[in-house]
Design an enzyme around this catalytic site. Sequence first.
Site, PDB file in Angstrom:
ATOM      1  N   LYS A 140       0.880  -1.292   0.099  1.00 23.95           N
ATOM      2  CA  LYS A 140       0.121   0.075  -0.069  1.00 23.95           C
ATOM      3  C   LYS A 140       0.768   1.291   0.222  1.00 23.95           C
ATOM      4  CE  LYS A 140      -3.937  -2.090   0.513  1.00 23.95           C
ATOM      5  NZ  LYS A 140      -4.442  -2.694   1.534  1.00 23.95           N
ATOM      6  N   LYS A 175      -4.938 -15.481 -11.554  1.00 21.57           N
ATOM      7  CA  LYS A 175      -6.158 -15.787 -10.913  1.00 21.57           C
ATOM      8  C   LYS A 175      -7.030 -14.488 -11.559  1.00 21.57           C
ATOM      9  CE  LYS A 175      -5.092 -16.118  -6.702  1.00 21.57           C
ATOM     10  NZ  LYS A 175      -5.695 -16.070  -5.399  1.00 21.57           N
ATOM     11  N   LYS A 221     -10.019  -8.792  -8.370  1.00 24.53           N
ATOM     12  CA  LYS A 221     -11.035  -7.720  -7.979  1.00 24.53           C
ATOM     13  C   LYS A 221     -10.683  -6.531  -8.961  1.00 24.53           C
ATOM     14  CE  LYS A 221     -13.984  -8.041  -4.178  1.00 24.53           C
ATOM     15  NZ  LYS A 221     -14.155  -7.768  -2.575  1.00 24.53           N
TER      16      LYS A 221
END
Length: 334
Positions: A114, A196, A199
């Site tokens: 982050k 994969k 989101k």
Amino acid sequence: MSTQPIVMSGIRSTGFLHLGNYFGAIRNYVRMQDEFECYFMVADLHTLTTHPDTAQLKHNVHRVLAENIACGLDPDKVALYCQSHIRETSELYLYLNMLAYKGELEKTTTFKDKVRLQPENVNAGLLTYPVLQAADILLHRASLVPVGKDQEQHLEMARNFANRFNHRYGPIFPEPMAFNYGTELVKVPALDGSGKMSKSENQHATLYLADSDEDIRKKIKKMKTDGGPTEPGTPKPDYIQSIFLLMQLVSPSEAIQKFEEDYNNCSIRYGDMKERLAQDMIRFIAPIREKVNQIMADETYLSNIMEKGAQKARKSAQATMEMVRKAMGLVYYP
Ligand code: TRP
């Protein structure tokens, strides 16, 4: 009092749920609700560490709730609630912060990620994100936490905070462990063979539960194929394997078997296969999407669900916090 193991998990309220979330997480929740005492929470406070603008928050919380209910979570069986509605969380978070060290928080992988992503907003909430998550879990004295691999480190930290607390103040918290049915998580491949489904990245390679029939058809049609095998026994390239893997999630076994045979005798037609996958995928996603929209339209129902979930969660939270305050010596009256 219930003697069933206690289950707790949190769902971030950013982004739409996709097929990977369904097969990786929600399907586990739905199965667990019949076997355990479950607390499932929308992590709206965690969202503030990265998304301080709250204009969309209510809508997103509603969406997450609606999506989980549409996928089969039953608000009569589980406590389905919103993190900010349980004030006890903030209290436990405060106490746990005194048992969390700056060094270990700074070393957390998600924190470092982050910092790289939002260098202009490295706030203390971001640093103590794992402490808040530990508070969510320990608040219910949960021992099972259905989460994916990416949450392992946070869970390990929750175990450390719990042990430090127990050691210093007395045995209140069980050690929370990651839990999943089976040994391996179902892998839902991205449509472009890039790993994969996810989101935020790569929306064209991800199938969302909110996608229209048209979106689904288009995305699947674009999946990479080739001229097909020319010799029996040719191993499947990754991008072909992905089509088979997706079929295994939503197609009947006869259909899969037929395409396996066609592949093996080199007569496979990928156009037909993708058409079949699209049909089966639409049959799977469309009813969920419609149910989500129906639930989203009923704000009264959603508020009732949230309040009912919060009441269940508060009851368990209040019982824990009484024990915590007492163990910590914070009760000064007789
Ligand atoms: N951090 C989790 C995620 O990013 C969400 C979460 C918040 C959570 N609180 C939790 C998960 C408690 C498990 C238990 O997905």
